[in-house]
Scaffold this active site. Structure first.
Site, PDB file in Angstrom:
ATOM      1  CG  HIS A 118      -2.087   0.924   1.118  1.00 17.76           C
ATOM      2  ND1 HIS A 118      -3.367   0.609   1.529  1.00 17.76           N
ATOM      3  CD2 HIS A 118      -2.154   2.200   0.656  1.00 17.76           C
ATOM      4  CE1 HIS A 118      -4.172   1.648   1.321  1.00 17.76           C
ATOM      5  NE2 HIS A 118      -3.449   2.633   0.801  1.00 17.76           N
ATOM      6  CG  LEU A 119       2.140   4.805  -3.296  1.00 20.09           C
ATOM      7  CD1 LEU A 119       3.526   4.428  -3.751  1.00 20.09           C
ATOM      8  CD2 LEU A 119       1.362   5.414  -4.442  1.00 20.09           C
ATOM      9  CG  HIS A 120       3.192   4.449   2.951  1.00 18.55           C
ATOM     10  ND1 HIS A 120       3.144   3.105   2.598  1.00 18.55           N
ATOM     11  CD2 HIS A 120       4.232   4.573   3.794  1.00 18.55           C
ATOM     12  CE1 HIS A 120       4.116   2.455   3.231  1.00 18.55           C
ATOM     13  NE2 HIS A 120       4.793   3.325   3.949  1.00 18.55           N
ATOM     14  CB  THR A 121       4.468  10.216   0.317  1.00 21.96           C
ATOM     15  OG1 THR A 121       4.172   9.843  -1.029  1.00 21.96           O
ATOM     16  CG2 THR A 121       5.649  11.177   0.325  1.00 21.96           C
TER      17      THR A 121
END
Ligand SMILES: [Zn+2]
Length: 164
Positions: A118-121
């Site tokens: 789950h992509l996150h910055t």
């Protein structure tokens, strides 16, 4: 990042290894933003404080949609994602006045992604002397208290910022 001594991250590594499902999908669904340290909800993305921070104010910008890579984001999700990153930086500057920031996305486990699906910055505020900014505490129970304090501070300031 390696220069910040954050021993409580060991617990994170252990916890994440055992976790079923996806924590970044689950937290916004729980409807308890204060307990989950969710600072802001946009249309497509939300801001959550990292529960195992490298520094106070370590935030994560996360799309609601469970996607692993940047290519899977729609144009609108991407636009809002980085708008929220920009506003988060502004928020942290206002509240904590850091000397700099690390902003980054880890894609894949090999790159150090803790939640790789789950992509996150990440946004990590940095201070000149931040290796000892947070007194290093072996007792990880102190962290939730510090987290709650930081959440309150940021949440208060955030309400003014989103309208700017
Ligand atoms: Zn997810």
């Amino acid at each position: 990042m390696e220069h910040i001594w954050a021993p409580w991250r060991m617990e994170y590594v252990e916890v994440m290894g055992k976790e079923e499902g996806c924590i970044l999908c689950d937290k916004p669904k729980q409807g308890n933003d204060a307990a989950n340290y969710i600072l802001y909800r946009g249309d497509k993305n939300f801001i959550i404080m990292n529960a195992y921070p490298y520094n106070p104010g370590h935030l994560m910008i996360v799309p609601y949609r469970h996607v692993a890579s940047l290519e899977e984001l729609t144009a609108e999700e991407l636009r809002e994602h980085f708008e929220v990153v920009r506003r988060s930086v502004r928020l942290l500057k206002q509240v904590f006045n850091p000397d700099g920031f690390n902003i980054g996305i880890n894609l894949g486990k090999v790159a150090g992604a803790g939640i790789e699906k789950h992509l996150h910055t990440h946004i990590v505020p940095r201070w000149q002397a931040d290796t000892n900014f947070m007194p290093v505490i072996a007792n990880t129970k102190v962290i939730p208290e510090a987290m709650a304090k930081t959440y309150k501070k940021l949440k208060g300031a955030a309400s003014n910022l989103w309208s700017v």
